[in-house]
Design a protein around this motif. Structure first.
Motif, mmCIF file in Angstrom:
data_model
loop_
_atom_site.group_PDB
_atom_site.id
_atom_site.type_symbol
_atom_site.label_atom_id
_atom_site.label_comp_id
_atom_site.label_asym_id
_atom_site.label_seq_id
_atom_site.Cartn_x
_atom_site.Cartn_y
_atom_site.Cartn_z
ATOM 1 N N GLY A 29 -8.245 -7.891 16.493
ATOM 2 C CA GLY A 29 -9.385 -7.016 16.289
ATOM 3 C C GLY A 29 -9.892 -7.032 14.854
ATOM 4 O O GLY A 29 -9.163 -7.345 13.916
ATOM 5 N N ASP A 62 -4.635 -5.920 6.041
ATOM 6 C CA ASP A 62 -6.085 -6.124 6.140
ATOM 7 C C ASP A 62 -6.818 -4.925 6.717
ATOM 8 O O ASP A 62 -8.017 -4.770 6.515
ATOM 9 N N SER A 63 -6.111 -4.102 7.493
ATOM 10 C CA SER A 63 -6.798 -3.029 8.218
ATOM 11 C C SER A 63 -5.865 -1.845 8.424
ATOM 12 O O SER A 63 -4.643 -1.953 8.236
ATOM 13 N N GLU A 88 -8.248 -12.323 10.688
ATOM 14 C CA GLU A 88 -8.622 -11.032 10.093
ATOM 15 C C GLU A 88 -9.168 -11.175 8.675
ATOM 16 O O GLU A 88 -9.249 -10.193 7.934
ATOM 17 N N ASP A 91 -11.753 -8.623 7.251
ATOM 18 C CA ASP A 91 -11.182 -7.312 6.905
ATOM 19 C C ASP A 91 -10.356 -7.423 5.625
ATOM 20 O O ASP A 91 -10.407 -6.550 4.755
ATOM 21 N N VAL A 239 -7.765 -0.102 14.432
ATOM 22 C CA VAL A 239 -8.195 -1.139 15.365
ATOM 23 C C VAL A 239 -7.123 -1.453 16.421
ATOM 24 O O VAL A 239 -7.407 -1.990 17.487
HETATM 25 MG MG MG Z 1 -6.135 -5.973 11.240
#
Ligand code: MG
Ligand code: NAD
Length: 299
Positions: A29, A62-63, A88, A91, A239
């Motif tokens: 995601g 990253d997220s 990713e 992100d 996510v």
């Molecule tokens: Mg991620």
């Protein structure tokens, strides 16, 4: 959103009660495609030098929670090596930008942590890029809901354990020779470690394993001056939720009824727990699980 993490106020209304629309993305995601986009603390996290000069490897950076931790660590004065999947990158670029804007070094190491060789290469790249290593933060995780045990494929079961349990084992083992007294390890469990959702059997059991593994490891490593602790998040908007982490039909109600606070948490609200457990302020804290879950009771 508060002015910063020190702004005093009512926690129930500190972040908005969100009603996310039903949405789905393939794993892992892209966070920037979510509605609403999770709050990583970009506009609120204020550093006060609590991690000055630290060299941290953060997975899942990253997220979501890992990204919020990476931004907070940089603003507290740490240099950061970021682990995430190549898909990713967009992100990750956002987080790297935030780290560099804080005047710190970001070392990007994309790759798949279900591969033991990659985990060892990741540690080497972090050590080389940062000029050493004294903080490991395992945040990466895989969560895919399935109504019945009969729907969980052998491949899913194995991939969930490899991502959530094997990878931290491989990474910590490879990092250990580099960790001097004062170094810290923080692993990520979940409320699910003690209250398993029936539609997340594989995921919840990995979280129990992480919590248990970390507590045993904490007792082993404290004699080397290395502290191991755990953060156990509750429902946090990320996510992970929209990549089949939960039943998509339940997304509009996400986090509203599970936790007494009546809303989902934001990744920005998790970061301070990781900062505390990595900073020298927590020098007498080892083998502890810090639950950050909006008030749900834990053992
Ligand atoms: Mg991620
Ligand atoms: P997220 O999807 O933003 O972060 C998970 C990250 O794991 C991904 O960004 C990805 O980079 C990484 N990852 C997954 N598989 C990987 C692989 N094979 N190789 C390399 N990296 C891989 O979601 P999040 O909610 O921020 O999750 C962070 C952690 O928090 C997870 O361990 C999760 O189990 C835990 N957690 C989350 C919640 C919640 O409600 N969001 C609750 C309890 C625990």
């Amino acid at each position: 959103m508060p002015a910063d993490q020190y702004a005093y106020g009512d926690p129930t209304t500190r972040y908005p009660v969100i009603s996310p629309p039903v949405q789905q993305q393939p794993e892992p995601g892209i966070q920037s495609d979510m509605t609403p986009v999770p709050d990583l603390g970009e506009d609120s996290y204020r550093g006060t030098g609590r991690l000055t000069g630290r060299k941290a490897l953060i997975t899942g950076a990253d997220s979501g929670i890992g990204a919020a931790v990476a931004i907070a660590f940089a603003r507290e004065g740490a240099d950061v090596a970021l682990s995430y999947l190549p898909e990713e990158q967009s992100d990750a670029d956002h987080v790297i930008e935030q780290i560099e804007a804080a005047g710190r070094t970001a070392v990007a190491v994309p790759g798949d942590i279900t591969d033991a060789e990659h985990c060892r290469a990741l540690v080497d790249a972090a050590v080389e890029g940062l000029g050493g290593l004294d903080a490991i933060v395992n945040v990466a995780g895989k969560q895919v809901w399935q109504q019945s045990i009969e729907d969980i494929s052998d491949e899913q079961f194995e991939a969930t354990f490899k991502t959530n349990v094997f990878a931290p084992f491989w990474i910590i083992k490879a990092a250990l020779p580099h960790l001097k007294p004062g170094s810290t390890i923080v692993n990520t469990a979940s409320l699910e470690a003690y209250v398993p959702a029936p539609d997340r059997l594989d995921y919840a059991s990995t979280k129990g394993a992480i919590n248990n593994f970390s507590k045993g490891l904490a007792q082993q490593l404290i004699s080397k001056g290395i502290r191991v602790n755990i953060v156990a998040p509750g429902p946090t908007w990320s996510v992970l939720q929209v990549t089949a982490g939960v039943d998509p039909e339940t997304l509009p109600e996400f986090g509203k009824s599970e936790s007494p606070i009546g809303r989902a948490g934001q990744p920005a609200e998790l970061a301070p727990a990781y900062v505390f457990l990595t900073s020298a302020e927590s020098s007498f804290v080892a083998g502890e699980t810090l639950n950050v879950n909006g008030g749900m009771l834990t053992p």
